[in-house]
Enzyme design. Structure first.
Site, short mmCIF file in Angstrom:
data_model
loop_
_atom_site.label_atom_id
_atom_site.label_comp_id
_atom_site.label_asym_id
_atom_site.label_seq_id
_atom_site.Cartn_x
_atom_site.Cartn_y
_atom_site.Cartn_z
N ASP A 172 42.29 39.85 43.20
CA ASP A 172 41.73 38.77 42.40
C ASP A 172 41.49 37.51 43.21
O ASP A 172 42.44 36.83 43.58
CB ASP A 172 42.74 38.51 41.26
N ASP A 216 34.71 34.85 41.59
CA ASP A 216 35.97 35.39 41.09
C ASP A 216 35.89 36.88 40.77
O ASP A 216 35.32 37.28 39.76
CB ASP A 216 36.35 34.59 39.84
#
Length: 390
Positions: free
Chosen positions: A77, A273
């Protein structure tokens, strides 16, 4: 270079909705929002700990913790900076704990006790536990398809004892491996990639993501540590400087819907992201954008597009550093099949991220799937090139 195959699963949001039936219930109640609107109590620094929505995280890979390695699936992530996995010591009432693999320090010869407690705040509760230190292997068991893994010594990570709500129960992943800058790391723990850089385990301090948008294709993608692979993209990489070293934040010039609408007029800030599946922007601007693509509101910030209209929709263009990154309607309309019906969800979602961190746009997997993305820590920049269709 280390290659980590990524697997694609249906996101939790979709899995939950399949359990719940009807399209109307597509959106799980009270998403666990990483970009929490409140300022967490823990952090006294200038950075609000913006927290994340893992309802839609879809790409996972495997890492090992300990000696011998205990394997876990994690979301790699770029929108957070901590590593955590469930602990063998988790509370009995923590149902999420029953459904996932758990780290057992007694079984590792390289475990070092730390014991500091940690809390990561989410919109629907907080994830808590304590810190421990051990060896992290990426990937867990190097195989013929991904030879050569890497072993990071003395990595501090969170053993989660309490996980909030229903979200993590349905999750296909055990934990999260954050790849953002140390500045947003909870408890100032050194992130895995920073540790990897300090231990000089890769030639170049870069990592890159290829996310395969074909839902049936395997592997679902590849994370490469220490380099890039030109077989995954066409043309050459264009680089964009990181404007604030916390998230992977870059400047966005504007976003156009066909020739009818421009949002982020005069420029705005965006973060790249991998742990968010959609493209997220300020509520008001996204509302206009949805109208321009003919999407109708569902619930909780998500929108639906009549599938038969998709082919006639306008292109959406994200302008970064003077270059146009186009998304076709096929890129931004997500087909979701449920029982006998297929619906098309808009790949855009509205969410206001408050100052001082926000306002921000989030370029999630809808964008990264179309554009191969290189995260460069040596030069603090993000490289983009059109992803190859494999």
């Amino acid at each position: 270079v280390i290659r980590i195959p990524l697997h694609k699963f249906t996101s939790i949001r979709r899995t939950m909705s399949e359990a719940a039936g009807x399209v109307x219930x597509l959106i799980a109640k009270g998403p666990i929002s990483k970009y929490a609107t409140g300022e967490p109590a823990v952090r006294q620094g200038p950075i609000p700990e913006l927290l994340k929505n893992y309802m839609d995280a879809q790409y996972y890979g495997e890492i090992g913790i300990g000696t011998p390695p205990q394997c876990f699936t994690v979301v790699f992530d770029t929108g957070s900076a901590n590593l955590w996995v469930p602990s063998i010591h988790c509370k009995l009432l923590d149902i999420a704990c029953w459904t996932h693999r758990k780290y057992n320090s007694d079984k590792s010869s390289t475990y070092v006790k730390n014991g500091t407690t940690f809390d990561i705040h989410y919109g629907s509760g907080s994830l808590s536990g304590y810190l421990s230190q051990d060896t992290v292997s990426v990937p867990c068991n190097p195989s013929s398809s991904s030879p050569g893994g890497v072993t990071v010594q003395r990595q501090t990570f969170g053993e989660a004892i309490k996980q909030p709500g229903v979200v993590f129960i349905a999750a296909k992943f055990d934990g999260i491996l954050g790849m953002a800058y140390p500045r947003i790391s909870v408890n100032n723990v050194l992130p895995v990639f920073d540790n990897l850089m300090q231990q000089k385990l890769v030639d170049k301090n870069v990592f890159s993501f290829f996310l395969n948008r074909d839902p049936k294709a395997q592997p679902g993608g590849e994370l490469m540590l220490g380099g890039t692979d030109s077989k995954y993209y066409r043309g050459s990489l264009m680089f964009h400087n990181v404007t604030r070293q916390a998230y992977w934040q870059i400047h966005m010039d504007q976003l156009d819907v066909g020739s009818s609408l421009t949002v982020c007029k005069g420029g705005c800030e965006a973060i790249v992201d991998t742990g968010t599946s959609l493209i997220v922007g300020p509520v008001e601007e996204v509302r206009e954008l949805q109208k321009a693509i003919g999407a109708v509101p569902l619930i909780q910030g998500e929108y639906m597009i009549p599938c038969e209209k998709v082919s006639s929709l306008p292109e959406v263009t994200v302008k970064l550093g003077g270059k146009d990154y186009a998304l076709s309607p096929e890129d931004y309309a997500l087909k979701v099949s449920q029982a006998e019906t297929t619906v098309c969800l808009s790949g855009f979602m509205g969410m206001d991220i408050p100052p001082p961190g926000g306002p921000l746009w989030i370029l999630g997997d809808v964008f990264i799937g179309r554009y191969y993305t290189v995260f460069d820590r040596d030069q603090n920049r993000v490289g983009l090139a059109e992803a190859a269709r494999l």
